[in-house]
Design a protein around this motif. Structure first.
Motif, PDB file in Angstrom:
ATOM      1  N   GLY A   1       5.874   7.812   6.175  1.00 51.05           N
ATOM      2  CA  GLY A   1       7.271   7.632   6.558  1.00 51.05           C
ATOM      3  C   GLY A   1       8.028   6.639   5.698  1.00 51.05           C
ATOM      4  N   ILE A   2       7.396   6.093   4.675  1.00 54.19           N
ATOM      5  CA  ILE A   2       8.050   5.124   3.797  1.00 54.19           C
ATOM      6  C   ILE A   2       8.342   5.777   2.458  1.00 54.19           C
ATOM      7  CG2 ILE A   2       7.877   2.874   2.652  1.00 54.19           C
ATOM      8  CD1 ILE A   2       7.989   2.603   5.635  1.00 54.19           C
TER       9      ILE A   2
ATOM     10  N   MET B   1      10.408   5.765  -1.394  1.00 45.61           N
ATOM     11  CA  MET B   1      10.429   4.768  -2.456  1.00 45.61           C
ATOM     12  C   MET B   1      11.546   3.747  -2.271  1.00 45.61           C
ATOM     13  SD  MET B   1       8.921   3.403  -4.887  1.00 45.61           S
ATOM     14  CE  MET B   1       7.614   4.530  -5.344  1.00 45.61           C
ATOM     15  N   LYS B   2      12.712   4.182  -1.755  1.00 40.98           N
ATOM     16  CA  LYS B   2      13.817   3.228  -1.558  1.00 40.98           C
ATOM     17  C   LYS B   2      13.423   2.157  -0.544  1.00 40.98           C
ATOM     18  CE  LYS B   2      18.107   5.512  -2.858  1.00 40.98           C
ATOM     19  NZ  LYS B   2      19.455   5.921  -2.388  1.00 40.98           N
ATOM     20  N   THR B   3      12.854   2.601   0.573  1.00 42.21           N
ATOM     21  CA  THR B   3      12.412   1.645   1.597  1.00 42.21           C
ATOM     22  C   THR B   3      11.287   0.775   1.054  1.00 42.21           C
ATOM     23  OG1 THR B   3      13.003   3.200   3.358  1.00 42.21           O
ATOM     24  CG2 THR B   3      11.490   1.416   3.939  1.00 42.21           C
ATOM     25  N   ALA B   4      10.408   1.371   0.283  1.00 38.89           N
ATOM     26  CA  ALA B   4       9.293   0.621  -0.308  1.00 38.89           C
ATOM     27  C   ALA B   4       9.813  -0.481  -1.227  1.00 38.89           C
ATOM     28  CB  ALA B   4       8.389   1.575  -1.084  1.00 38.89           C
ATOM     29  N   GLN B   5      10.855  -0.178  -1.988  1.00 41.77           N
ATOM     30  CA  GLN B   5      11.449  -1.181  -2.873  1.00 41.77           C
ATOM     31  C   GLN B   5      12.036  -2.335  -2.063  1.00 41.77           C
ATOM     32  OE1 GLN B   5      14.282   0.842  -5.390  1.00 41.77           O
ATOM     33  NE2 GLN B   5      12.740   2.288  -6.131  1.00 41.77           N
ATOM     34  N   LYS B   6      12.722  -2.002  -0.963  1.00 39.24           N
ATOM     35  CA  LYS B   6      13.313  -3.041  -0.107  1.00 39.24           C
ATOM     36  C   LYS B   6      12.230  -3.940   0.477  1.00 39.24           C
ATOM     37  CE  LYS B   6      17.385  -0.391   1.314  1.00 39.24           C
ATOM     38  NZ  LYS B   6      18.064   0.267   2.459  1.00 39.24           N
ATOM     39  N   LEU B   7      11.131  -3.324   0.914  1.00 36.81           N
ATOM     40  CA  LEU B   7      10.032  -4.100   1.481  1.00 36.81           C
ATOM     41  C   LEU B   7       9.404  -5.010   0.421  1.00 36.81           C
ATOM     42  CD1 LEU B   7       8.338  -1.328   3.671  1.00 36.81           C
ATOM     43  CD2 LEU B   7       9.624  -3.304   4.492  1.00 36.81           C
ATOM     44  N   ALA B   8       9.243  -4.474  -0.783  1.00 38.46           N
ATOM     45  CA  ALA B   8       8.657  -5.273  -1.867  1.00 38.46           C
ATOM     46  C   ALA B   8       9.549  -6.464  -2.196  1.00 38.46           C
ATOM     47  CB  ALA B   8       8.454  -4.401  -3.102  1.00 38.46           C
ATOM     48  N   TYR B   9      10.857  -6.218  -2.268  1.00 33.98           N
ATOM     49  CA  TYR B   9      11.790  -7.309  -2.532  1.00 33.98           C
ATOM     50  C   TYR B   9      11.734  -8.358  -1.421  1.00 33.98           C
ATOM     51  CZ  TYR B   9      14.318  -5.705  -6.659  1.00 33.98           C
ATOM     52  OH  TYR B   9      14.659  -5.369  -7.942  1.00 33.98           O
ATOM     53  N   HIS B  10      11.644  -7.877  -0.169  1.00 33.65           N
ATOM     54  CA  HIS B  10      11.608  -8.811   0.961  1.00 33.65           C
ATOM     55  C   HIS B  10      10.364  -9.700   0.894  1.00 33.65           C
ATOM     56  CE1 HIS B  10      12.262 -10.425   4.952  1.00 33.65           C
ATOM     57  NE2 HIS B  10      11.006 -10.132   5.246  1.00 33.65           N
TER      58      HIS B  10
ATOM     59  N   ALA C   1       5.794  -2.119  -4.573  1.00 27.68           N
ATOM     60  CA  ALA C   1       6.577  -1.026  -3.993  1.00 27.68           C
ATOM     61  C   ALA C   1       5.748   0.243  -3.889  1.00 27.68           C
ATOM     62  CB  ALA C   1       7.831  -0.779  -4.837  1.00 27.68           C
ATOM     63  N   GLU C   2       4.943   0.509  -4.894  1.00 28.51           N
ATOM     64  CA  GLU C   2       4.095   1.708  -4.864  1.00 28.51           C
ATOM     65  C   GLU C   2       3.086   1.652  -3.726  1.00 28.51           C
ATOM     66  OE1 GLU C   2       2.431   1.880  -8.775  1.00 28.51           O
ATOM     67  OE2 GLU C   2       4.167   2.928  -9.631  1.00 28.51           O
ATOM     68  N   GLN C   3       2.583   0.463  -3.402  1.00 27.50           N
ATOM     69  CA  GLN C   3       1.649   0.320  -2.285  1.00 27.50           C
ATOM     70  C   GLN C   3       2.347   0.577  -0.958  1.00 27.50           C
ATOM     71  OE1 GLN C   3      -1.708  -0.023  -2.597  1.00 27.50           O
ATOM     72  NE2 GLN C   3      -1.206   0.245  -4.766  1.00 27.50           N
ATOM     73  N   PHE C   4       3.555   0.036  -0.787  1.00 28.08           N
ATOM     74  CA  PHE C   4       4.308   0.280   0.447  1.00 28.08           C
ATOM     75  C   PHE C   4       4.640   1.764   0.586  1.00 28.08           C
ATOM     76  CE2 PHE C   4       5.562  -4.340   0.372  1.00 28.08           C
ATOM     77  CZ  PHE C   4       5.083  -4.639   1.642  1.00 28.08           C
ATOM     78  N   ALA C   5       4.920   2.438  -0.537  1.00 32.99           N
ATOM     79  CA  ALA C   5       5.285   3.855  -0.508  1.00 32.99           C
ATOM     80  C   ALA C   5       4.124   4.744  -0.063  1.00 32.99           C
ATOM     81  CB  ALA C   5       5.792   4.296  -1.880  1.00 32.99           C
ATOM     82  N   LYS C   6       2.905   4.222  -0.081  1.00 33.33           N
ATOM     83  CA  LYS C   6       1.746   4.993   0.370  1.00 33.33           C
ATOM     84  C   LYS C   6       1.688   5.099   1.893  1.00 33.33           C
ATOM     85  CE  LYS C   6      -1.244   3.849  -3.581  1.00 33.33           C
ATOM     86  NZ  LYS C   6      -2.482   3.153  -4.002  1.00 33.33           N
TER      87      LYS C   6
END
Length: 202
Positions: free
Chosen positions: A21-22, A24-33, A13-18
């Motif tokens: 426009g992403i 932390m909430k969206t990053a968490q969703k992407l990580a879960y996906h 999630a931390e990598q997606f949050a970098k």
């Protein structure tokens, strides 16, 4: 993400949050996906990103992204299919895609890969202005400043215009068919075409 106990999930999630426009909430969703995807798809996803990063480079002429020494647009210009004497200056590769998608422009591009922003420590040396000036020693009739209509975009356009005008080359600015503060990336095709057609000299 203190409530999560899985360290790999937190790190993903931390990598997606970098990404821009992403949050932390969206990053968490992407990580879960990603964790619900089949392992083969995850490997393909990762390999595609790695391959893109390793193979994509800057065009030696316009600084756009390309897999070859020259991008397709510059190659077409060399073959006489584009107007090489008309250069459209943009902030990022995504802006080239936006203008090409709209259609109607038959010139070539120059990608700055950023805008001047003294507050962020970004000056003329940090973006591709030197490469643009090198191109102007050729047979160039007009440079169109198509940076976004933001404070940084206007400052960059004005700075480059002051460098070019003594060379006797016409410098124009996209007309304000684009809303102030907007990005080329999100403009509709009609607005982009009208802005290009009604550009003004600066």
């Amino acid at each position: 993400m203190a409530e999560y106990t899985s360290l790999p999930l937190i790190l993903a999630a931390e990598q997606f949050a970098k990404l821009p426009g992403i949050g932390m909430k969206t990053a968490q969703k992407l990580a879960y996906h990603v964790l619900t995807m089949p392992p083969a798809e995850v490997e393909m996803f990762a390999e595609t990103l790695i391959t893109a990063r390793q193979t994509v480079r800057y065009c030696r002429v316009c600084q756009n992204f390309t897999e070859s020494e020259s991008c397709l647009i510059c190659a077409s210009s060399a073959e006489g299919k584009r107007q090489s004497e008309l250069i459209c200056v943009v902030e990022a590769p995504k802006d080239v895609s936006a203008i090409e998608r709209a259609g109607g422009f038959e010139g070539v591009y120059h990608v700055l890969h950023g805008l001047m922003s003294p507050m962020d420590g970004i000056g003329p040396e940090q973006i591709r202005i030197k490469e643009l000036m090198t191109r102007l020693s050729g047979d160039v009739a007009e440079v169109i400043m198509a940076t976004n209509p933001t404070i940084e975009g206007e400052a960059t356009a004005s700075y480059i215009s002051r460098l070019i005008k003594p060379m006797g080359i016409k410098v124009s600015r996209l007309a304000y068919g684009l809303p102030v503060g907007a990005s080329l990336e999100f403009a509709d095709d009609v607005t982009l075409v009208r802005a290009m057609e009604n550009r003004n000299e600066i």
